[in-house]
Write an enzyme that holds these catalytic residues in place. Structure first.
Site, mmCIF file in Angstrom:
data_model
loop_
_atom_site.group_PDB
_atom_site.id
_atom_site.type_symbol
_atom_site.label_atom_id
_atom_site.label_comp_id
_atom_site.label_asym_id
_atom_site.label_seq_id
_atom_site.Cartn_x
_atom_site.Cartn_y
_atom_site.Cartn_z
ATOM 1 N N HIS A 157 -8.460 -3.260 -6.813
ATOM 2 C CA HIS A 157 -8.066 -2.618 -5.557
ATOM 3 C C HIS A 157 -9.204 -2.707 -4.550
ATOM 4 O O HIS A 157 -10.129 -1.897 -4.561
ATOM 5 C CB HIS A 157 -7.706 -1.147 -5.825
ATOM 6 C CG HIS A 157 -6.886 -0.521 -4.728
ATOM 7 N ND1 HIS A 157 -5.600 -0.927 -4.427
ATOM 8 C CD2 HIS A 157 -7.169 0.493 -3.867
ATOM 9 C CE1 HIS A 157 -5.130 -0.188 -3.443
ATOM 10 N NE2 HIS A 157 -6.057 0.676 -3.076
ATOM 11 N N ARG A 170 0.796 -1.228 0.000
ATOM 12 C CA ARG A 170 0.000 0.000 0.000
ATOM 13 C C ARG A 170 0.832 1.283 0.000
ATOM 14 O O ARG A 170 0.538 2.200 -0.749
ATOM 15 C CB ARG A 170 -0.925 0.025 1.232
ATOM 16 C CG ARG A 170 -1.949 -1.090 1.227
ATOM 17 C CD ARG A 170 -2.869 -1.016 2.440
ATOM 18 N NE ARG A 170 -3.728 0.163 2.413
ATOM 19 C CZ ARG A 170 -4.670 0.405 3.323
ATOM 20 N NH1 ARG A 170 -4.851 -0.428 4.331
ATOM 21 N NH2 ARG A 170 -5.412 1.492 3.241
ATOM 22 N N TYR A 176 -18.978 14.031 -10.918
ATOM 23 C CA TYR A 176 -18.982 15.245 -11.722
ATOM 24 C C TYR A 176 -17.744 15.387 -12.606
ATOM 25 O O TYR A 176 -17.741 16.194 -13.530
ATOM 26 C CB TYR A 176 -19.058 16.481 -10.815
ATOM 27 C CG TYR A 176 -20.316 16.555 -10.009
ATOM 28 C CD1 TYR A 176 -21.571 16.597 -10.630
ATOM 29 C CD2 TYR A 176 -20.273 16.596 -8.614
ATOM 30 C CE1 TYR A 176 -22.733 16.670 -9.881
ATOM 31 C CE2 TYR A 176 -21.427 16.671 -7.866
ATOM 32 C CZ TYR A 176 -22.657 16.700 -8.502
ATOM 33 O OH TYR A 176 -23.804 16.773 -7.772
#
Length: 864
Positions: free
Chosen positions: A89, A43, A133
């Site tokens: 993921h 990670r 958006y």
């Protein structure tokens, strides 16, 4: 025992037999190590080969698999996040979207890997719009990281649910770890790698290919330093060199700004990762709290074209001081370099060379595997083309065999030579094609039997053979493989290189407290009760002699002024006391106060003992010279000595011994000399003696000295002056009742030390005893301060030139009971040329009207 009695429990049987006993500390330790390594490798840390963490790599690979490339249309960020999370993921969507957004920010990534459309945040710290958006696609340079991934260039591993496969690392056609940098916090370790200029990193990589023994210093000829997306300046090269040499370092980054029209400071570039809105807010807070002075307005005029923060200065504000205040608190930051990355799955801190070596090994492996994959592909194609060419050479027989075969499979078998096809009992020619060749020949169309098609096949076969030879050369020769790596890197440079944004400026030292203080001349006042303060020199305008001056300080009851002197706020001053101690202090450390203020206790600044008073002050600026300098000291009882200034280099806060004193003696005055001057000692009783400096040998700090003047009973030394042979000078004497005179220095003939000297001035009831004697020149200003706190500033030329053994003229009008406490001389540069011109024109050597100037006989006693 009855047959139905329960069996005795056996702990070694059943499920209990599968339970293992373990010590809790060992289990906790191993579990924590497993967790830590999972975070480190899975990670938080980037791989040295492609410079990516797993989340970055998975986002780019998901976009690649979905066809969201630089040539496709933008796709909703939520779609990309969803596919990444669902396939590769298994973490929260917010973490994935934050990473996606950062890869699209041109102020976070030196070369953004994502082409974003919509609001992806700002340098003011504004967050990106919601993922529903915004839209995104891969940036062209990101495709270079995935180039040739289908050609077995990297290893793949199963995704989290074993449903798909994902790459362990990307092929990475350029050193992305250095180019875009990385940051992350793992368990027990962290990484913070700055971004760099693509062209510089590639040049260094190419240099390393050509010169494997290159040092970090050699590579730094190409990689000048980090190149931040927000520009700004790196201060100094030493920290860069340390970071590249060791993998760790602290780099100072300074904003880009300039002073416009002396009344505004305009900031155009900020240190990397600096929040502009927060910066402006912090500056405004410091201005409101008085921590930064001289700013009247602060505006953020930034737009799409770049950053522009305007700092408007107050009228009369010193732009240099404001600039240094901003630098100390706001416009400089430190980037702590920790070049930590995963190498073979293990975290390592790498030097610049080690980073590039690891990348080159990866890139060589990618090119080798790609070449091997392409070679196998080309060899397969060549094999097919060989079969087609053979078929074209025997086209009639091949067609006859196929046409007379019972089925397609029989035709393939006949072409492979597995059985013979007969026509009217006669066998047709047999062939020895491979299975792949036979399959291809059977599938050939009749149109491919034309002469043109045959020529094209021959041409393709020749091209394939040439490519095979090239690939074999690459695989068989490491130099050829390196040449491919080098050429591909240079192609990337040609395509994506741009100008460096971050400049590297010389380190002129960190901003100190001194830089925040305006450099100006000040008047410093010290009282007998050790109160001290400073005031701007321009507070005191020059007046004609004979005036009362103006208030210089308010005194508490029973206190009197002991000394006054003029210095610059940036001067280092040596404070000599009557006890023979010396202390060191910067002028700006003396608190600045108004004329009517009492001052601050010097005990807070200097570690003075009870009864210890400052009797002399020396500016260390006078000691700075290539020639040897001395501190020449005299005591009240007439002793004098010289000590090299080198003995005063390390002065402790508690002071050091400047001279040894007898019990009934005290240090009176100190001058800086060079071993070749004449010295003048003046006594309270009006006597003065002039002798050569070399009559006083150099001594250590703990020495008492030798006799300088033979004093009459009850007399004591008042002052010491040095004659400057390179400057026209007079001897200026001031008495405690405010009278004084200016006498040509030639009237003080040289004698041997320890004589009684000559009469300098009449010390009668009108004049009082001598307070100060100075050597002065054209343009000098006299600062006279009374014990009650009045200060008079007057040009020395206001005192007419008279002879020795005279009464002198009024210098300062004193109130009843007041007396002169201290005198200092200052040379104001802005007035010097006019004063010197007047002096050279000559002036009346007579007495001013109304003042008695009675010449007397020389009184000499040149006894040793």
């Amino acid at each position: 025992m009855s047959s139905d009695a329960p069996d005795v429990f056996d702990p070694a049987a059943g499920i209990a037999a599968e339970v293992e006993t373990a010590r809790i500390e060992q289990e906790m330790e191993q579990s924590y190590i497993d967790y830590a390594m999972s975070v480190i490798a899975g990670r938080a840390l980037p791989d040295v080969r492609d410079g990516l963490k797993p989340v970055h790599r998975r986002i780019l690979y998901a976009m690649h698999e979905a066809g969201v490339t630089a040539r496709s249309s933008h796709r909703k960020s939520s779609s990309i996040v969803g596919e990444t999370m669902g396939d590769y993921h298994p973490h929260g969507d917010s973490a994935i979207y934050d990473t996606l957004a950062r890869m699209a920010q041109d102020f976070s990534m030196r070369y953004p890997l994502v082409d974003g459309q919509g609001n992806f945040g700002s340098v003011d710290g504004d967050p990106p719009a919601a993922m529903r958006y915004t839209e995104a696609r891969m940036a062209p340079i990101a495709e270079e990281l995935l180039e040739d991934i289908e050609m077995d260039t990297v290893d793949f591993q199963s995704n989290y649910d074993d449903r798909l496969e994902e790459p362990e690392v990307l092929p990475s056609a350029f050193p992305n770890l250095l180019v875009n940098g990385s940051s992350g916090i793992a368990v027990g370790m962290s990484t913070n790698i700055p971004p760099h200029n693509l062209g510089e990193v590639i040049d260094a990589t190419v240099h390393l290919i050509e010169h494997p023994d290159a040092t970090v210093e050699d590579l730094m000829e190409h990689v000048k330093g980090p190149d931040f997306p927000t520009g700004a300046n790196i201060v100094g090269r030493n920290a860069i060199h340390k970071a590249y040499k060791t993998g760790r370092g602290r780099i100072r980054v300074r904003a880009e700004f300039e002073v416009e029209d002396d009344d505004r400071i305009v900031i155009t570039e900020l240190p990397f990762q600096e929040n502009k809105a927060r910066l402006v807010e912090r500056i405004a807070d410091d201005v409101n709290e008085g921590k930064i002075e001289g700013i009247r307005d602060l505006r953020d005029e930034s737009d799409r074209d770049g950053i522009r923060v305007v700092v408007e200065l107050k009228r009369g504000a010193n732009a240099e001081v404001v600039k240094n205040q901003l630098l100390e608190h706001h416009l400089e930051s430190t980037f702590g370099v920790i070049n930590l990355a995963l190498v073979d799955g293990q975290p390592r801190v790498l030097t610049l060379k080690e980073t590039l070596v690891e990348y080159l090994e990866h890139r060589r492996e990618v090119v080798r595997r790609r070449s091997q994959s392409e070679l196998e592909e080309k060899e397969d194609r060549a094999h097919i083309l060989e079969g087609r060419l053979t078929a074209l050479e025997h086209v009639d027989d091949v067609v006859e065999v196929i046409r007379n075969s019972a089925s397609r499979d029989d035709a393939k078998a006949a072409l492979r030579g597995e059985h013979v096809v007969e026509v009217d009992g006669q066998p047709l020619p047999s062939f020895d094609f491979s299975e792949a060749q036979a399959d291809h020949i059977v599938a050939m169309q009749l149109g491919s039997l034309t002469a043109m098609e045959a020529d094209e096949i021959k041409s393709e076969y020749e091209d394939v053979q040439a490519r095979i030879e090239r690939l074999e050369a690459i695989l068989g020769d490491s130099d050829e493989l390196d040449a491919v790596v080098r050429d591909e890197l240079l192609e990337i440079k040609d395509e994506y290189d741009d100008d460096r944004r971050t400049s590297i400026i010389e380190d002129t030292g960190t901003v100190t407290h001194e830089d925040l203080i305006a450099e100006e001349d000040v008047v410093v006042v010290v009282t007998e009760d050790d109160y001290i303060k400073r005031m701007p020199l321009d507070t005191f305008r020059a007046q004609h002699r004979g005036g009362k001056g103006i208030i210089g300080t308010e005194l508490k009851e029973g206190d009197r002024v002991s000394s006054v002197y003029v210095a610059s706020t940036h001067d280092y001053l040596l404070y000599f006391t009557n006890h023979g101690q010396v202390y060191q202090l910067k002028t700006y450390q003396v608190p600045e106060m108004s004329r009517t203020a009492r001052g601050k206790s010097a005990v807070n600044l200097l570690d003075l003992d009870d009864g210890e008073e400052i009797t002399a002050v020396v500016n260390t600026a006078e000691m700075e010279s290539e020639e040897e300098k001395f501190l020449t000291m005299t005591t009240r009882n007439g002793y004098i000595k010289r000590t090299s200034v080198e003995k005063f280099q390390n002065i402790r806060s508690t002071g050091i011994i400047a001279t040894k004193l007898d019990e009934d003696d005290a240090l009176a005055d100190v001058e800086v000399t060079d071993g070749e001057r004449d010295l003048i000692l003046a006594s309270r009783g009006g006597m003065a003696i002039r002798f050569a400096e070399d009559e006083v040998r150099a001594m250590g700090r703990s020495a008492r000295g030798v006799r300088g003047i033979d004093l009459e009973d009850g007399d004591e030394v008042a002052a010491l002056a040095a004659v400057d042979p390179d400057r026209h000078q007079w001897v200026l004497t001031v008495t405690e009742n405010g009278y004084g005179k200016r006498t040509d220095i030639e009237q003080y003939r040289r004698q041997s030390r320890n004589g009684k000297g000559l009469i300098d001035i009449k010390t009668n009831d009108r004049n009082g005893r001598v307070c100060e004697l100075e050597t002065v020149g054209p343009g000098d200003h006299l600062f006279v301060m009374s014990g009650e706190g009045q200060i008079l500033r007057t040009p020395v030329e206001d005192l007419s030139t008279v002879g020795r053994n005279t009464m002198g003229v009024i210098v300062m009008e004193l109130d009843a009971g007041d007396s002169v406490a201290s005198v200092d001389v200052h040379f104001p540069a802005e007035e010097s040329e006019e004063a010197i011109a007047e002096s050279e024109a000559g002036e009346d050597a007579g007495a001013d009207g109304g003042d008695a100037t009675l010449d007397g006989e020389d009184e000499t006693a040149d006894t040793e």
